[in-house]
Design a protein around this motif. Structure first.
Motif, mmCIF file in Angstrom:
data_model
loop_
_atom_site.group_PDB
_atom_site.id
_atom_site.type_symbol
_atom_site.label_atom_id
_atom_site.label_comp_id
_atom_site.label_asym_id
_atom_site.label_seq_id
_atom_site.Cartn_x
_atom_site.Cartn_y
_atom_site.Cartn_z
ATOM 1 N N ASN A 6 0.844 -1.200 0.000
ATOM 2 C CA ASN A 6 0.000 0.000 0.000
ATOM 3 C C ASN A 6 0.879 1.249 0.000
ATOM 4 O O ASN A 6 2.066 1.190 0.328
ATOM 5 N N CYS A 7 0.271 2.378 -0.364
ATOM 6 C CA CYS A 7 0.962 3.671 -0.377
ATOM 7 C C CYS A 7 0.087 4.693 0.338
ATOM 8 O O CYS A 7 -1.149 4.674 0.217
ATOM 9 N N ILE A 8 0.732 5.579 1.084
ATOM 10 C CA ILE A 8 0.026 6.622 1.825
ATOM 11 C C ILE A 8 0.605 7.974 1.404
ATOM 12 O O ILE A 8 1.828 8.183 1.414
ATOM 13 N N ALA A 9 -0.278 8.908 1.023
ATOM 14 C CA ALA A 9 0.121 10.260 0.616
ATOM 15 C C ALA A 9 0.121 11.174 1.828
ATOM 16 O O ALA A 9 -0.668 10.989 2.758
ATOM 17 N N SER A 10 1.036 12.161 1.818
ATOM 18 C CA SER A 10 1.049 13.164 2.892
ATOM 19 C C SER A 10 1.503 14.506 2.322
ATOM 20 O O SER A 10 1.846 14.625 1.147
ATOM 21 N N ASP A 11 1.514 15.523 3.161
ATOM 22 C CA ASP A 11 1.841 16.920 2.825
ATOM 23 C C ASP A 11 0.725 17.524 1.985
ATOM 24 O O ASP A 11 -0.382 17.655 2.478
ATOM 25 N N ALA A 12 0.967 17.846 0.720
ATOM 26 C CA ALA A 12 -0.033 18.557 -0.081
ATOM 27 C C ALA A 12 -1.184 17.662 -0.526
ATOM 28 O O ALA A 12 -2.164 18.146 -1.075
ATOM 29 N N TRP A 13 -1.079 16.375 -0.311
ATOM 30 C CA TRP A 13 -2.189 15.437 -0.561
ATOM 31 C C TRP A 13 -2.217 14.436 0.566
ATOM 32 O O TRP A 13 -1.242 14.251 1.283
ATOM 33 N N ASN A 14 -3.324 13.781 0.768
ATOM 34 C CA ASN A 14 -3.474 12.906 1.942
ATOM 35 C C ASN A 14 -4.211 11.636 1.562
ATOM 36 O O ASN A 14 -4.980 11.596 0.609
ATOM 37 N N GLY A 15 -3.952 10.651 2.382
ATOM 38 C CA GLY A 15 -4.744 9.424 2.293
ATOM 39 C C GLY A 15 -4.092 8.340 1.478
ATOM 40 O O GLY A 15 -3.012 8.484 0.916
ATOM 41 N N PRO A 16 -4.771 7.212 1.446
ATOM 42 C CA PRO A 16 -4.248 6.062 0.705
ATOM 43 C C PRO A 16 -4.255 6.336 -0.797
ATOM 44 O O PRO A 16 -5.140 7.011 -1.324
ATOM 45 N N GLN A 17 -3.225 5.810 -1.456
ATOM 46 C CA GLN A 17 -3.126 5.929 -2.912
ATOM 47 C C GLN A 17 -2.864 4.531 -3.474
ATOM 48 O O GLN A 17 -2.346 3.648 -2.781
ATOM 49 N N THR A 18 -3.211 4.362 -4.729
ATOM 50 C CA THR A 18 -2.921 3.074 -5.373
ATOM 51 C C THR A 18 -1.412 2.932 -5.518
ATOM 52 O O THR A 18 -0.667 3.909 -5.412
ATOM 53 N N THR A 19 -0.956 1.754 -5.803
ATOM 54 C CA THR A 19 0.488 1.518 -5.922
ATOM 55 C C THR A 19 1.044 2.060 -7.228
ATOM 56 O O THR A 19 2.264 2.178 -7.387
ATOM 57 N N ALA A 20 0.202 2.411 -8.155
ATOM 58 C CA ALA A 20 0.626 3.062 -9.406
ATOM 59 C C ALA A 20 -0.542 3.919 -9.871
ATOM 60 O O ALA A 20 -1.701 3.561 -9.684
ATOM 61 N N THR A 35 4.288 14.074 -0.907
ATOM 62 C CA THR A 35 5.083 12.971 -0.360
ATOM 63 C C THR A 35 4.265 11.692 -0.436
ATOM 64 O O THR A 35 3.072 11.678 -0.118
ATOM 65 N N LEU A 36 4.948 10.605 -0.854
ATOM 66 C CA LEU A 36 4.286 9.300 -0.953
ATOM 67 C C LEU A 36 5.181 8.276 -0.258
ATOM 68 O O LEU A 36 6.361 8.165 -0.557
ATOM 69 N N THR A 37 4.589 7.552 0.684
ATOM 70 C CA THR A 37 5.313 6.485 1.390
ATOM 71 C C THR A 37 4.629 5.164 1.045
ATOM 72 O O THR A 37 3.415 5.014 1.233
ATOM 73 N N CYS A 38 5.421 4.238 0.508
ATOM 74 C CA CYS A 38 4.872 2.938 0.131
ATOM 75 C C CYS A 38 5.480 1.854 1.038
ATOM 76 O O CYS A 38 6.675 1.892 1.360
ATOM 77 N N HIS A 39 4.614 0.886 1.447
ATOM 78 C CA HIS A 39 5.012 -0.176 2.383
ATOM 79 C C HIS A 39 4.883 -1.525 1.678
ATOM 80 O O HIS A 39 3.968 -1.758 0.898
ATOM 81 N N GLY A 40 5.798 -2.409 2.018
ATOM 82 C CA GLY A 40 5.760 -3.773 1.484
ATOM 83 C C GLY A 40 6.448 -4.714 2.443
ATOM 84 O O GLY A 40 6.955 -4.290 3.491
ATOM 85 N N PRO A 41 6.514 -5.996 2.099
ATOM 86 C CA PRO A 41 7.120 -6.978 2.989
ATOM 87 C C PRO A 41 8.584 -6.670 3.301
ATOM 88 O O PRO A 41 9.087 -7.002 4.367
ATOM 89 N N GLY A 42 9.267 -5.976 2.392
ATOM 90 C CA GLY A 42 10.685 -5.676 2.596
ATOM 91 C C GLY A 42 10.942 -4.366 3.302
ATOM 92 O O GLY A 42 12.091 -3.941 3.447
ATOM 93 N N GLY A 43 9.903 -3.621 3.689
ATOM 94 C CA GLY A 43 10.110 -2.343 4.359
ATOM 95 C C GLY A 43 9.290 -1.223 3.731
ATOM 96 O O GLY A 43 8.301 -1.464 3.050
ATOM 97 N N SER A 44 9.766 -0.016 3.949
ATOM 98 C CA SER A 44 9.049 1.166 3.443
ATOM 99 C C SER A 44 10.029 2.057 2.667
ATOM 100 O O SER A 44 11.234 2.053 2.934
#
Length: 186
Positions: A6-20, A35-44
């Motif tokens: 999953n990916c989470i948007a922050s700063d000028a946009w918010n909330g969950p985003q699709t992975t692409a 800012t976009l932070t994406c999480h997976g089994p190997g980390g973020s």
């Protein structure tokens, strides 16, 4: 990527985003960081992009300088042999003059004091009883050139002195019936 849950948007946009995906942004009026932070089994992983919002460019300057307060004018006193040709402009400009109408700017004499909004040149060799016309153009930093402004003035002719007159008679006293001589000069 396949390793992203999953990916989470922050700063000028918010909330969950699709992975692409993509998002069309309109009417951006301030510098914004997305800012976009994406999480997976190997980390973020976090990445950000900043969009700099700058004011739109000013429209091009197409207005030539406006010339005002030109001098000299009217009739200068007899005996005046020199005067200052001067004027002001409503913007920074370089000004030039000639004694011939429709002379191109590049062929005119440049005012020795010019480049700001006050422009001055010294005129010499002025003659009594003579009228003068100077054709002035000014050009701004954008290359806009004003049309000729005509600065006209005259130097008065010297005053003509009143005529002189002398009249006399010789002799001034005569006997009745006698003769005398009347003399005059003007």
């Amino acid at each position: 990527s396949a390793n992203t849950n999953n990916c989470i948007a922050s700063d000028a946009w918010n909330g969950p985003q699709t992975t692409a995906g993509s998002l069309s942004l309109t009417n951006i009026t301030a510098t914004s960081t997305f800012t976009l932070t994406c999480h997976g089994p190997g980390g973020s992983i976090t990445q950000a992009v900043t969009i700099n919002s700058v004011p739109p460019p000013l429209p091009p300057d197409v207005t030539p300088p406006h010339i005002s307060n030109s001098a000299p004018s009217g009739t200068l006193p007899a005996g005046t042999t020199a005067a200052a040709l001067s004027l002001t402009t409503d913007e920074l400009a370089s000004c030039a003059y000639s004694t011939t109408a429709n002379t191109p700017f590049a062929s005119k004499a440049v005012f020795p004091t010019t480049g700001g909004t006050s422009h001055t040149a010294s005129l010499s060799g002025l003659l009594n009883g003579t009228s003068y016309s100077y054709y002035v153009m000014c050009r701004d930093g954008s290359g806009n050139t004003s049309p000729d402004t005509i600065v006209t003035f005259a130097v008065a002719a010297p005053a003509v002195p009143a005529p002189t007159l002398t009249i006399s008679t010789n002799p001034v006293s005569i006997f009745s019936g006698a003769a005398t001589t009347l003399t005059w000069a003007s």
